[in-house]
Write a protein that holds these residues in place. Structure first.
Motif, PDB file in Angstrom:
ATOM      1  N   LEU A 177       0.831  -1.209   0.000  1.00  0.00           N
ATOM      2  CA  LEU A 177       0.000   0.000   0.000  1.00  0.00           C
ATOM      3  C   LEU A 177       0.860   1.252   0.000  1.00  0.00           C
ATOM      4  CD1 LEU A 177      -2.899  -0.923   2.458  1.00  0.00           C
ATOM      5  CD2 LEU A 177      -3.138  -0.252   0.069  1.00  0.00           C
ATOM      6  N   ALA A 178       2.003   1.186   0.706  1.00  0.00           N
ATOM      7  CA  ALA A 178       2.909   2.335   0.734  1.00  0.00           C
ATOM      8  C   ALA A 178       3.443   2.640  -0.658  1.00  0.00           C
ATOM      9  CB  ALA A 178       4.064   2.067   1.696  1.00  0.00           C
ATOM     10  N   THR A 179       3.844   1.594  -1.386  1.00  0.00           N
ATOM     11  CA  THR A 179       4.355   1.788  -2.748  1.00  0.00           C
ATOM     12  C   THR A 179       3.265   2.317  -3.664  1.00  0.00           C
ATOM     13  OG1 THR A 179       5.983   0.033  -2.460  1.00  0.00           O
ATOM     14  CG2 THR A 179       5.416   0.639  -4.725  1.00  0.00           C
ATOM     15  N   LEU A 180       2.090   1.712  -3.591  1.00  0.00           N
ATOM     16  CA  LEU A 180       0.966   2.173  -4.412  1.00  0.00           C
ATOM     17  C   LEU A 180       0.600   3.611  -4.067  1.00  0.00           C
ATOM     18  CD1 LEU A 180      -1.229  -1.056  -4.211  1.00  0.00           C
ATOM     19  CD2 LEU A 180      -0.003  -0.215  -6.222  1.00  0.00           C
ATOM     20  N   GLY A 181       0.659   3.943  -2.768  1.00  0.00           N
ATOM     21  CA  GLY A 181       0.349   5.305  -2.343  1.00  0.00           C
ATOM     22  C   GLY A 181       1.345   6.318  -2.855  1.00  0.00           C
ATOM     23  N   LEU A 182       2.630   5.941  -2.870  1.00  0.00           N
ATOM     24  CA  LEU A 182       3.669   6.837  -3.371  1.00  0.00           C
ATOM     25  C   LEU A 182       3.429   7.181  -4.843  1.00  0.00           C
ATOM     26  CD1 LEU A 182       6.441   8.260  -3.191  1.00  0.00           C
ATOM     27  CD2 LEU A 182       7.491   6.050  -3.734  1.00  0.00           C
ATOM     28  N   PHE A 183       3.142   6.170  -5.659  1.00  0.00           N
ATOM     29  CA  PHE A 183       2.951   6.428  -7.080  1.00  0.00           C
ATOM     30  C   PHE A 183       1.584   7.036  -7.378  1.00  0.00           C
ATOM     31  CE2 PHE A 183       6.575   3.600  -7.163  1.00  0.00           C
ATOM     32  CZ  PHE A 183       7.373   4.203  -8.120  1.00  0.00           C
ATOM     33  N   ALA A 184       0.594   6.729  -6.534  1.00  0.00           N
ATOM     34  CA  ALA A 184      -0.700   7.405  -6.676  1.00  0.00           C
ATOM     35  C   ALA A 184      -0.544   8.899  -6.387  1.00  0.00           C
ATOM     36  CB  ALA A 184      -1.727   6.779  -5.730  1.00  0.00           C
ATOM     37  N   TYR A 185       0.285   9.213  -5.397  1.00  0.00           N
ATOM     38  CA  TYR A 185       0.553  10.618  -5.063  1.00  0.00           C
ATOM     39  C   TYR A 185       1.280  11.313  -6.205  1.00  0.00           C
ATOM     40  CZ  TYR A 185       2.259  14.601  -2.295  1.00  0.00           C
ATOM     41  OH  TYR A 185       2.537  15.865  -1.826  1.00  0.00           O
ATOM     42  N   LEU A 186       2.224  10.607  -6.838  1.00  0.00           N
ATOM     43  CA  LEU A 186       2.909  11.155  -8.010  1.00  0.00           C
ATOM     44  C   LEU A 186       1.911  11.430  -9.133  1.00  0.00           C
ATOM     45  CD1 LEU A 186       5.406  11.827  -9.763  1.00  0.00           C
ATOM     46  CD2 LEU A 186       5.601   9.368 -10.256  1.00  0.00           C
ATOM     47  N   GLY A 187       1.009  10.472  -9.366  1.00  0.00           N
ATOM     48  CA  GLY A 187       0.007  10.666 -10.404  1.00  0.00           C
ATOM     49  C   GLY A 187      -0.912  11.839 -10.119  1.00  0.00           C
ATOM     50  N   ARG A 188      -1.347  11.949  -8.881  1.00  0.00           N
ATOM     51  CA  ARG A 188      -2.260  13.059  -8.528  1.00  0.00           C
ATOM     52  C   ARG A 188      -1.558  14.405  -8.642  1.00  0.00           C
ATOM     53  NH1 ARG A 188      -6.095  13.291  -3.227  1.00  0.00           N
ATOM     54  NH2 ARG A 188      -7.156  11.757  -4.530  1.00  0.00           N
ATOM     55  N   LYS A 189      -0.337  14.503  -8.090  1.00  0.00           N
ATOM     56  CA  LYS A 189       0.392  15.774  -8.163  1.00  0.00           C
ATOM     57  C   LYS A 189       0.679  16.153  -9.615  1.00  0.00           C
ATOM     58  CE  LYS A 189       1.819  17.818  -5.042  1.00  0.00           C
ATOM     59  NZ  LYS A 189       1.233  18.899  -4.236  1.00  0.00           N
ATOM     60  N   THR A 190       0.946  15.152 -10.464  1.00  0.00           N
ATOM     61  CA  THR A 190       1.203  15.436 -11.872  1.00  0.00           C
ATOM     62  C   THR A 190      -0.061  15.945 -12.551  1.00  0.00           C
ATOM     63  OG1 THR A 190       2.908  13.720 -11.934  1.00  0.00           O
ATOM     64  CG2 THR A 190       2.018  14.455 -14.038  1.00  0.00           C
ATOM     65  N   ARG A 191      -1.180  15.273 -12.280  1.00  0.00           N
ATOM     66  CA  ARG A 191      -2.455  15.711 -12.874  1.00  0.00           C
ATOM     67  C   ARG A 191      -2.790  17.142 -12.453  1.00  0.00           C
ATOM     68  NH1 ARG A 191      -7.439  15.487 -10.579  1.00  0.00           N
ATOM     69  NH2 ARG A 191      -6.823  13.953  -9.014  1.00  0.00           N
ATOM     70  N   ILE A 192      -2.622  17.440 -11.175  1.00  0.00           N
ATOM     71  CA  ILE A 192      -2.936  18.781 -10.679  1.00  0.00           C
ATOM     72  C   ILE A 192      -1.980  19.813 -11.258  1.00  0.00           C
ATOM     73  CG2 ILE A 192      -2.987  20.216  -8.591  1.00  0.00           C
ATOM     74  CD1 ILE A 192      -3.983  17.734  -7.078  1.00  0.00           C
ATOM     75  N   PHE A 193      -0.695  19.446 -11.361  1.00  0.00           N
ATOM     76  CA  PHE A 193       0.297  20.360 -11.936  1.00  0.00           C
ATOM     77  C   PHE A 193      -0.044  20.706 -13.378  1.00  0.00           C
ATOM     78  CE2 PHE A 193       4.216  20.652 -14.533  1.00  0.00           C
ATOM     79  CZ  PHE A 193       4.689  21.870 -14.056  1.00  0.00           C
ATOM     80  N   LEU A 194      -0.394  19.702 -14.167  1.00  0.00           N
ATOM     81  CA  LEU A 194      -0.744  19.953 -15.568  1.00  0.00           C
ATOM     82  C   LEU A 194      -1.988  20.831 -15.668  1.00  0.00           C
ATOM     83  CD1 LEU A 194      -0.060  16.430 -17.098  1.00  0.00           C
ATOM     84  CD2 LEU A 194       1.191  18.539 -17.587  1.00  0.00           C
ATOM     85  N   SER A 195      -2.932  20.615 -14.774  1.00  0.00           N
ATOM     86  CA  SER A 195      -4.140  21.446 -14.773  1.00  0.00           C
ATOM     87  C   SER A 195      -3.799  22.887 -14.426  1.00  0.00           C
ATOM     88  CB  SER A 195      -5.151  20.882 -13.768  1.00  0.00           C
ATOM     89  OG  SER A 195      -6.304  21.690 -13.699  1.00  0.00           O
ATOM     90  N   GLN A 196      -2.910  23.062 -13.434  1.00  0.00           N
ATOM     91  CA  GLN A 196      -2.498  24.417 -13.054  1.00  0.00           C
ATOM     92  C   GLN A 196      -1.752  25.122 -14.181  1.00  0.00           C
ATOM     93  OE1 GLN A 196      -0.248  23.488  -9.534  1.00  0.00           O
ATOM     94  NE2 GLN A 196      -1.992  23.756  -8.165  1.00  0.00           N
ATOM     95  N   MET A 197      -1.038  24.344 -14.985  1.00  0.00           N
ATOM     96  CA  MET A 197      -0.320  24.900 -16.125  1.00  0.00           C
ATOM     97  C   MET A 197      -1.215  25.028 -17.360  1.00  0.00           C
ATOM     98  SD  MET A 197       2.617  25.469 -14.828  1.00  0.00           S
ATOM     99  CE  MET A 197       3.684  25.851 -16.186  1.00  0.00           C
TER     100      MET A 197
END
Length: 549
Positions: free
Chosen positions: A282-302
């Motif tokens: 779950l920790a590994t999945l959470g780390l990459f899920a967090y990467l995916g979410r931050k990337t999605r939000i970053f692209l939206s902000q840009m």
């Protein structure tokens, strides 16, 4: 005038250092200890002032009958006096520890002296307003007495830090962290132009230039200013690129998440687990899920919203692919709780903190080319960040010799394969645009317009390197089949539905119930898209666990 005697406490350690009694509600560390001593020394200062026989006491007595606190003036400066005494002591301790103090100025003195000078000026001006003799009393009697609260502690800790190479700096950072914890209302000087937080950051940067990041983290954790360390360095951890630092940061995030999920033992709803292996997964999945979410939000902000289907597939699988291992996460309420745990633990990790703005030197390109160039540069940065995270995780797994179960390994390799396909499609698009721009230049239509493809070619070597090395990132024993820039996934499209929701959210947001915030809608869309991914139908990607090199 007379002064009160130093405050004695039953928790005196015998060497003159006052330490608080253990309190289960507050974690005992050096920063919290200093906060307690600051309160005690401030209270002691006020008691000392009250014990003085100052002229005009009859007038103050009359004022007191009217309900006014006649001691408010010295209570307002009591914590500033304590802070001043502590910072002066920290400077003196560091000077004693510095071996080159005769040739070079003490870094702690250089950083903290501007603040202590202003505090001294402010305190003495307030004392002078009350009585002309108070300033002399403060310098000769009271300041040495208040400093006595801190001298034994700071000297003791500096000895314990001996050998680290940054003993004086760590002591000073701990003092700054304690001042920040007290709050600016009690401690800041009205004349000050620099916050104590600025000094704390400057001292941490200096410490990082002397010792390794893992050693500094260890010292920060022991002292009690880990949160300052994480929030400052966690926003720029990808800027250095050294493999050992990437490994440290990814490993730290993984360990924090694993500990958190071990403590939770159950995610409300359906998902329960007891083994450490499940918590690690779950920790590994959470780390990459967090990467995916931050990337999605970053692209939206840009304002990069017109993403290719391949990129959308990659981000969706990265953020929500965990539901293929834990189907319980397909429920949005369970998934949100899962991500709350992740965000609470590693919210300090900012993958895009260093990418605040992008500048463009050539303003003569057409508007269409400018928009396309911006999108390509931003996407290249995103792919580079994602590659760096995969690389850091691979280094961590290898050095920690942490086993990965087959499902988790499949998730990681599939995510990595999607990233590789995105990179191949990205560079293919660059080649096409470069050829078109070259034709335009050769025809003389725009001799002064550089080919769009040249804009980012020299900036992102790591992204190009990812194409050749992606199969080696997670494990040297597993590899991914070669595939033909055909699509790896079945196409899932809900453009009309998404457009309708976007229009409602933009023009009449009141129609959307409050639980469906923009963030919740984003998560719901990602979950929906990921659920429609038929993993077994990925015709161009066999199960990576079925092959070994």
């Amino acid at each position: 005038m007379s002064s009160s005697s130093p405050h004695c406490d039953p928790t005196d350690t015998g060497n003159g250092a006052l330490v608080p009694e253990a309190d289960g509600a507050v974690e005992f560390n050096r920063v919290n200890c200093l906060v307690w001593v600051l309160h005690e020394s401030a209270r002691s200062f006020s008691l000392a002032v009250e014990s003085l026989e100052l002229a005009g006491s009859s007038a103050e007595l009359a004022t007191a009958w009217n309900g006014k606190d006649v001691h408010q003036w010295h209570k307002r400066i009591a914590h500033r006096v304590a802070v001043f005494a502590m910072l002066k002591t920290a400077i003196e301790v560091e000077i004693l520890l510095s071996q080159e103090r005769h040739n070079n100025p003490s870094p702690v003195r250089k950083t903290l002296t501007p603040e202590t000078d202003l505090l001294e000026e402010f305190i003495e001006s307030q004392l002078k307003l009350r009585h002309s003799e108070l300033v002399q009393w403060f310098r000769v009697v009271e300041l040495p007495r208040i400093a006595g609260f801190f001298i034994p502690l700071l000297k003791k800790w500096s000895i314990e830090y001996a050998g680290s190479g940054v003993a004086g700096l760590i002591v000073a950072i701990s003092c700054c962290a304690a001042v920040e914890k007290l709050g600016s209302e009690r401690t800041s000087c009205p004349l000050s132009k620099m916050s104590i937080g600025d000094a704390l950051v400057e001292l941490m940067n200096l410490s990082h230039s002397i010792v390794s990041v893992d050693k500094l983290h260890q010292l920060a954790t022991e002292a009690g200013f880990e949160i300052h360390f994480l929030s400052h360095f966690g926003a720029k951890f990808l800027s250095r690129k050294e493999s050992d630092e990437l490994e440290f940061w990814i490993g730290l995030a993984q360990r924090k998440l694993s500990v958190a999920f071990c403590k939770e033992t159950m995610i409300p709803g359906k998902l329960t687990f007891k083994s450490k292996v499940q918590a690690d997964s779950l920790a590994t999945l959470g780390l990459f899920a967090y990467l995916g979410r931050k990337t999605r939000i970053f692209l939206s902000q840009m304002r990069i919203n017109d993403l290719d289907e391949l990129v959308k597939d990659f981000l969706s699988y990265l953020e929500c692919g965990s539901l293929f291992i834990f189907p319980e996460l397909s429920s949005i309420s369970v998934y949100q709780f899962f991500m709350e745990v992740v965000t609470d633990e590693i919210g300090w990790l900012d993958f895009y903190g260093e990418i605040s703005s992008i500048s463009y030197q050539d303003k003569r390109r057409s508007k269409q080319h400018t928009i396309q160039a911006e999108k390509e540069i931003i996407l290249s940065k995103v792919f580079t960040v994602c590659y760096d995270v995969f690389s850091g995780f691979a280094h961590f797994i290898r050095s920690a010799q942490q086993p990965l179960d087959s499902e988790l390994l499949a998730f990681l390799l599939r995510s990595q394969s999607l990233l590789t396909i995105c990179l191949e499609d990205y560079w293919a698009a660059y080649d096409r645009i470069g050829s078109e721009s070259l034709k335009i230049t050769e025809s003389g239509a725009s001799k002064h317009t550089p080919p769009t493809a040249a804009i980012g070619m020299t900036r992102f070597p790591v992204a190009m390197e990812a194409q050749g090395k992606s199969t080696d990132l997670i494990t040297e024993e597993c590899q991914i089949d070669e595939f033909g820039h055909e699509h790896m996934l079945k196409k899932v499209s809900a453009v009309g539905h998404a457009a309708m929701l976007a229009a409602i959210n933009k023009y009449i947001p009141s129609l959307i119930p409050s639980p469906y915030s923009s963030e919740r809608l984003g998560v719901a869309k990602q979950l929906k898209r990921t659920k429609k991914m038929e993993v077994t139908s990925w015709s161009n990607l066999e199960d990576p666990t079925s092959k070994t090199s």
